[in-house]
Design an enzyme around this catalytic site. Sequence first.
Site, short mmCIF file in Angstrom:
data_model
loop_
_atom_site.label_atom_id
_atom_site.label_comp_id
_atom_site.label_asym_id
_atom_site.label_seq_id
_atom_site.Cartn_x
_atom_site.Cartn_y
_atom_site.Cartn_z
N GLU A 175 0.71 -1.04 -0.11
CA GLU A 175 0.06 0.10 0.06
C GLU A 175 0.92 1.36 0.08
OE1 GLU A 175 -3.50 2.04 2.77
OE2 GLU A 175 -3.00 -0.09 3.23
N GLU A 179 -3.37 10.41 2.52
CA GLU A 179 -4.88 10.41 3.22
C GLU A 179 -4.90 12.09 3.98
OE1 GLU A 179 -6.27 6.61 5.25
OE2 GLU A 179 -4.08 7.07 5.89
N TRP A 268 -14.30 8.02 3.78
CA TRP A 268 -14.82 7.05 5.05
C TRP A 268 -14.85 7.65 6.25
CZ3 TRP A 268 -11.46 4.83 8.73
CH2 TRP A 268 -10.16 5.23 8.50
N THR A 279 -8.34 5.30 16.22
CA THR A 279 -8.71 5.68 15.07
C THR A 279 -9.70 7.07 15.23
OG1 THR A 279 -8.76 3.41 14.24
CG2 THR A 279 -10.17 4.88 13.05
#
Length: 461
Positions: A175, A179, A268, A279
């Site tokens: 990956e 972000e 998201w 998170t």
Amino acid sequence: MVRVLDTLLVTAVTAAAVVSAEKIVPECGRDIGKCPENKPCCSQYGQCGNYISIWQDCIGAFCLGGCDSIFSHSLESCVPQPVCQNKKTTFVGGIDSVASIYQYLGDATKYDWVAEGKPVAWNDNLLLTMPPESVGTVLSSTHYIWYGKVSATLKTSRGKGVVSAFILFSGVKDEIDFEWIGVDLNQVQTNYYFQGITDYTNGGNTTVEGSSTYDEYHTYEIDWTPETITWSVDGKVGRVKHKKDTWNEKTKQFHFPQTPSRVQLSLWPGGLASNAPGTIEWAGGLIDWEHPDVKEAGYYYATVKELTIQCYDPPAGARKTGDKSYIYDNDSGLESAVVISDKDHVLKSFLGSGTDMDKEPPKASGTKSAVPTETDVVETIPGNTGGGTSTHDIIHSENQDSRSTDGNTDRTDNSLGDNVDAQDNFTQSDNESDRSDAAPLPLARGSILAVVIALAYLVAA
């Protein structure tokens, strides 16, 4: 994406209520093992291909994009991955280059992108949307890239708990990330991972000059070679990572992304109350479903203007037996395991897998159609589980010419091919005119916003 995969299962059966929110135990992956033979394909979200009561063993979509060859039942369970193709995508005239995950069977000559969630055509752009109580939208390229340069010109979303992303993500979970956190609109986070192993020390931050990432278009670029990753913003290099600096003494490997990957853009909710506290904190706090953007448009949104993919030559020593697809011939998940092959990558139906590409769709019986509907195939789609109504709709505003015969993509390697007109099953807007200065297109008020998308925990080494 590693943080996305660390979220909880969220099942919303109506637009107004979440009826269950629970962590699901992943069925495949590191320290878990491989999928069983009857559910052979390990999806991007760590779920094995499932069956439903109507169509037994309806597993196809798990075996397509994002399928993890290492933890599937066999290396051949995953459908071969379409090879890289140079392309430039805009959304002038509509989003016909985008297919719903419910219709895409692997034919990358018909579509350039596949969507989970609700992409919306608006003012010659594509909106990644996130309605209340949903988990947003993911847009993935149908072709893979094995080293190259990708760029996205976009405006991010905004707000506490809202995360926009532009990444490269491989089947074996290599990956490379950009972000954006919705409360920090003058900075972008960069990151990379090797085979899904969580290591947050790999991250970095880059300042975005000029207006905020929400108010102004910026162009973000990932330049990926066998030896380096370079992240740039508006043509200015923000960060460089060298493979030579990623050696892991414990595993005796370079923890450097090195396998064919899809280009993905997503929106998201990192700030869902059901997510892990770390998170939520990273995402800027709990998400506010009463945010002004949601009240005005009906959803949070990120605005995508243009996407480009430039393919590089395969790495030195790459094995080649054809020019159609990438496959793996061992389970190391390393660059050396990849073969460029002549194997096809199109399933005949969702009942198929990499070992049975031509499995026929079920025959019609009584009043039941032989073609699965969105609710029929809910358990054959990776990232979805259980019952309920899907929000995998592609919405075209009426001021867009959504029937462009040429699509929206310039391809330098070959033509678009025959365009299958499957848009008739998609939700259409009925209340839009030219709104160049207005808020993005609201969802039709009769739309059901329920989402049944599971984002499972990955188990890191």
